[in-house]
Structure formats: C-alpha cells, structure tokens
Design an enzyme around this catalytic site. Structure first.
Site, mmCIF file in Angstrom:
data_model
loop_
_atom_site.group_PDB
_atom_site.id
_atom_site.type_symbol
_atom_site.label_atom_id
_atom_site.label_comp_id
_atom_site.label_asym_id
_atom_site.label_seq_id
_atom_site.Cartn_x
_atom_site.Cartn_y
_atom_site.Cartn_z
ATOM 1 N N CYS A 13 0.832 -1.207 0.000
ATOM 2 C CA CYS A 13 0.000 0.000 0.000
ATOM 3 C C CYS A 13 0.871 1.264 0.000
ATOM 4 O O CYS A 13 1.488 1.563 -1.023
ATOM 5 C CB CYS A 13 -0.985 -0.067 1.155
ATOM 6 S SG CYS A 13 -2.421 0.969 0.868
ATOM 7 N N GLU A 32 -0.414 -8.310 5.176
ATOM 8 C CA GLU A 32 -0.047 -8.499 6.591
ATOM 9 C C GLU A 32 -1.272 -8.496 7.497
ATOM 10 O O GLU A 32 -1.184 -8.818 8.667
ATOM 11 C CB GLU A 32 0.972 -7.428 7.031
ATOM 12 C CG GLU A 32 0.428 -6.024 7.287
ATOM 13 C CD GLU A 32 0.142 -5.214 6.017
ATOM 14 O OE1 GLU A 32 0.198 -5.779 4.899
ATOM 15 O OE2 GLU A 32 -0.156 -4.016 6.162
ATOM 16 N N HIS A 63 -3.120 -5.129 1.726
ATOM 17 C CA HIS A 63 -2.410 -5.373 2.992
ATOM 18 C C HIS A 63 -2.340 -6.862 3.308
ATOM 19 O O HIS A 63 -3.113 -7.342 4.150
ATOM 20 C CB HIS A 63 -3.142 -4.658 4.131
ATOM 21 C CG HIS A 63 -2.990 -3.177 4.122
ATOM 22 N ND1 HIS A 63 -2.020 -2.515 4.831
ATOM 23 C CD2 HIS A 63 -3.673 -2.228 3.457
ATOM 24 C CE1 HIS A 63 -2.113 -1.214 4.620
ATOM 25 N NE2 HIS A 63 -3.116 -1.008 3.779
HETATM 26 N N1 GLN Z 1 -3.525 6.337 0.872
HETATM 27 C C1 GLN Z 1 -2.304 6.077 1.591
HETATM 28 C C2 GLN Z 1 -1.135 6.854 1.009
HETATM 29 O O1 GLN Z 1 -1.293 7.586 0.095
HETATM 30 C C3 GLN Z 1 -1.986 4.606 1.605
HETATM 31 C C4 GLN Z 1 -3.011 3.861 2.405
HETATM 32 C C5 GLN Z 1 -2.491 2.620 3.061
HETATM 33 O O2 GLN Z 1 -1.284 2.383 3.143
HETATM 34 N N2 GLN Z 1 -3.414 1.861 3.592
HETATM 35 O O3 GLN Z 1 -0.045 6.720 1.452
#
Ligand code: GLN
Length: 187
Positions: free
Chosen positions: A76, A171, A169
C-alpha cells in the site's frame, strides 16, 4: 529482515515474518538498515513515510541499498514509496524508484475506502483474501515488471527481480503466502 518502522502497520509484518521463522527487526535508523539483508515497507501514509525518511537520515542509505539490489517488499503506502512515479502525490513526496511503475494514490474511490476481495494470484492454487484500505492503483508498468494479480483489470500485485509490491495489505490477512513469496526472493 528489516521492517521500516517510521509510521504505519509495521508490527503486523514483523509478526507474520516471525511466524515464518524469520528474524525481523524494526528499522528507524541507518545503522539498523545496515544490519539487514531485506526490507519491508508497510502501509500507512506515504506522504508521512517520505518525510520521515528524510528526518531520520534514512533516504540516502536506503536508496543505496536498493540500487545495490537489496530485496524489498512494499504494501500500500510502501508500494507508493517504491514506485517511479506518483499521481495525486504531494509535491514534497519523492518515491524511491525501486520498480518501474506509475501509481495513483487513493484510487479506488471515496465511497469504497476499504474492502476485501478474494484475489487470484499467479502461481497460487487458491485465492488470497486481500484487504484494500485507501489503496493505490498501478496505472502503468515498464517491461521489467511481472504482473502477478489484477482486480477488475487493475494491477494490484507485481514485482521485478528484487522488488515485490501490493496495493493491499497481506499483513492483515491470516495468510502467509505473499510474505513467503517475498522471503523466497531473498534467498
Ligand atoms: N492512501 C495512503 C497513502 O497515500 C496509503 C493507504 C495505506 O497504506 N493503507 O499513502
């Protein structure tokens, strides 16, 4: 293995790596980065992670390790950090360019900030339960990139020889297979 622990969901990565029998340490300074042979960059907020890399004097040593080929896994916000180009990023947000992808932040739409999907992944025999939280989309990839999974035609898991990145995610699911895949890239 190191898990970048400046901000975000780093503890879950440490727990999963430990349950795979891998010693994992939290990375907050250049000395501990020196001591690991692979790194996970967790989800969280990529604008904050980008700034904290500078204030913890970690950006340059991390860039050096990445260009030396240290295996790295980003989830992410970690995927956003490892990209070459960020769309809808902040001006002071600089990616690490470990994998030739362009990502768009928060791309799954405001009304569905978070959701779970059973994802078909190349090489996996059954779907992976994938949790998306304000997730980025991979808008384009270079020739060196191996696409491993798509959701509704959008790339959400891909890699190159030393880098693995997920929009979601892994994890946070009780499924160790994507971490196993990354560990196999480090040996
Ligand atoms: N939207 C977040 C960002 O721009 C990422 C979201 C996440 O890691 N769950 O960093």
């Amino acid at each position: 293995m190191g898990v970048l622990a400046l901000q975000g969901a780093f503890e879950s990565h440490i727990r999963i790596l430990n349950s795979l029998g891998i010693e994992a340490i939290a990375i907050r300074d250049p000395e501990s980065l020196d001591s690991v042979s692979g790194l996970v960059i967790p989800g969280g907020e990529s604008t904050a992670i980008s700034m904290l890399l500078e204030s913890n004097q970690l950006r340059k040593p991390l860039e050096e390790r990445l260009s030396d080929g240290m295996p790295v896994f980003g989830t992410c916000a970690g995927m956003i950090m490892l990209s070459t180009e960020i769309l809808d990023g902040r001006e002071d947000q600089t990616p690490l360019a470990a994998i030739d992808i362009t990502v768009k932040r928060n791309a799954f739409g405001r009304q569905i900030d978070s959701f779970e999907s059973q994802l078909d992944i190349k090489g996996f025999t059954y779907p992976f339960p994938s949790i998306f939280i304000r997730a980025p989309i991979v808008e384009s990839v270079g020739e060196s990139v191996n696409v491993l999974a798509k959701l509704d035609d959008q790339i959400v898991l891909c890699g190159n020889e030393t880098t693995l990145v997920a929009s979601f995610h892994p994890e946070l699911s009780n499924d160790l297979r994507i971490h196993e895949l990354f560990v196999s890239m480090t040996i």
